[in-house]
Design an enzyme around this catalytic site. Structure first.
Site, short mmCIF file in Angstrom:
data_model
loop_
_atom_site.label_atom_id
_atom_site.label_comp_id
_atom_site.label_asym_id
_atom_site.label_seq_id
_atom_site.Cartn_x
_atom_site.Cartn_y
_atom_site.Cartn_z
N CYS A 164 1.01 -1.31 -0.07
CA CYS A 164 0.11 -0.01 0.30
C CYS A 164 0.55 1.34 0.14
O CYS A 164 -0.27 2.32 -0.17
CB CYS A 164 -1.02 0.02 1.44
SG CYS A 164 -0.15 0.04 2.65
N CYS A 214 -2.04 -3.13 8.36
CA CYS A 214 -1.60 -1.82 9.09
C CYS A 214 -0.91 -1.42 10.85
O CYS A 214 0.07 -1.23 10.91
CB CYS A 214 -2.65 -0.43 9.35
SG CYS A 214 -2.74 -0.26 7.85
#
Lengths: 176, 138
Positions: free
Chosen positions: B37, B106
């Site tokens: 990402c 994340c």
């Protein structure tokens, strides 16, 4: 005849390497699409029609994979049994991450200063970096056959892609 | 995608954004990135002579979940020893923030940042403590 065991490069009669002749790829793809186009199988049995459709889809996927340098490299590494670890490997070289931070900061600053020309300059810089990483990638795969290193470059290119996107979006937003 | 209230809270009021002096021998800096990402995270900790983390700062370029994950861990890190900090697991971060499966990476990034910061600190102090880097560097 079409052979399901061919790799994507063989499918398009290309050497299995990162360096690729885009014109040849495009030509082979169009030729193949013509051969397997479902319209040509309108009068065929339903099994043959289904097969032609599957081939058309396969050819399209193969073409998309080879067209972009990152997915072409990922595919080549996969053929070598190397996972690029884009989902799991977070340990990028420190200087690379530092540079990423600086670029993101520069984007933020240019965006709040409404400075399109600064953004365009950044974009040029990052495009240059991406081009240089791609030529490193070619050397790592085609010459050195250093696949772990190539996987690292693929991961770097993902970050560069992201920064390019971000700058392009910022420029678009400012131009409106 | 809908963010949880806790993610939104950290995203809108991130705790401990900033930097510590990376040349300070008591400061460990961890930088990590998620290729998939493009998120980049810098996490810094300052440890007192008693081995307890007295300050933590972060700077993250990424989505709301990445910012919230790093903000949350800076809160958790303060007051912990390095051994306790090493035990912070991404699953605990993901659970606290109610991260959906596609955002689990994340929380992984935040866990890896903690490990990288501690590794940096131990390397600096030359403490001879064997510590496994978050991930093998390619």
């Amino acid at each position: 005849m079409l052979d399901i065991h061919q790799n994507h490069f063989e499918l398009f009669d290309l050497p299995t390497s990162f360096a690729i002749d885009r014109t040849l790829l495009d030509q082979s793809y169009r030729k193949l699409q013509g051969e397997v186009h479902p319209d040509r199988f309108a009068a065929a049995t339903s099994a043959e029609r289904l097969r032609s459709m599957q081939w058309a889809t396969h050819a399209n996927e193969a073409y998309q994979t080879l067209k972009s340098p990152v997915s072409r490299a990922r595919y080549l590494l996969q053929l070598q049994g190397i996972d690029t670890q884009e989902e799991t490997n977070t340990a990028m070289p420190a200087d690379f991450l530092m540079q990423q931070m600086e670029w993101r900061e520069a984007i933020d600053e240019a965006r709040s200063a409404l400075d399109i020309s600064a953004l365009e300059k950044l974009l040029l810089e990052i495009n240059r970096e991406a081009t240089s990483q791609e030529s490193e990638l070619r050397a790592a795969i085609d010459e050195q056959r250093d696949y772990p290193r190539a996987a690292g470059i693929v991961r770097k290119l993902r970050f560069l892609d992201k920064v390019q996107d971000e700058i392009e979006r910022a420029i678009e937003a400012l131009e409106e | 995608m809908a963010y949880s209230d806790k993610v939104l809270d950290h995203y809108e009021n991130p705790r401990n954004v900033g930097a510590l002096d990376k040349n300070d021998p008591h400061v460990g800096t961890g930088m990590v990135g998620a290729p998939a990402c493009g998120d980049v995270m810098k996490l810094q900790i300052r440890v007192g002579d008693d081995g307890v983390i007295e300050d933590a700062k972060f700077k993250t370029y990424g989505c709301g979940s990445a910012i919230a994950s790093s903000s949350l861990v800076t809160e958790w890190l303060k007051g912990k020893t390095l051994d306790q900090a090493m035990e912070i697991k991404n699953s605990a971060i993901a659970e606290e923030l109610a991260l959906p499966p596609v955002k689990i990476h994340c929380s992984v990034l935040a866990e890896d940042a903690i490990k990288a910061a501690i590794a940096d600190l131990k390397q600096k102090s030359g403490g001879g403590v064997d510590i496994e880097p978050a991930k093998q560097e390619a």
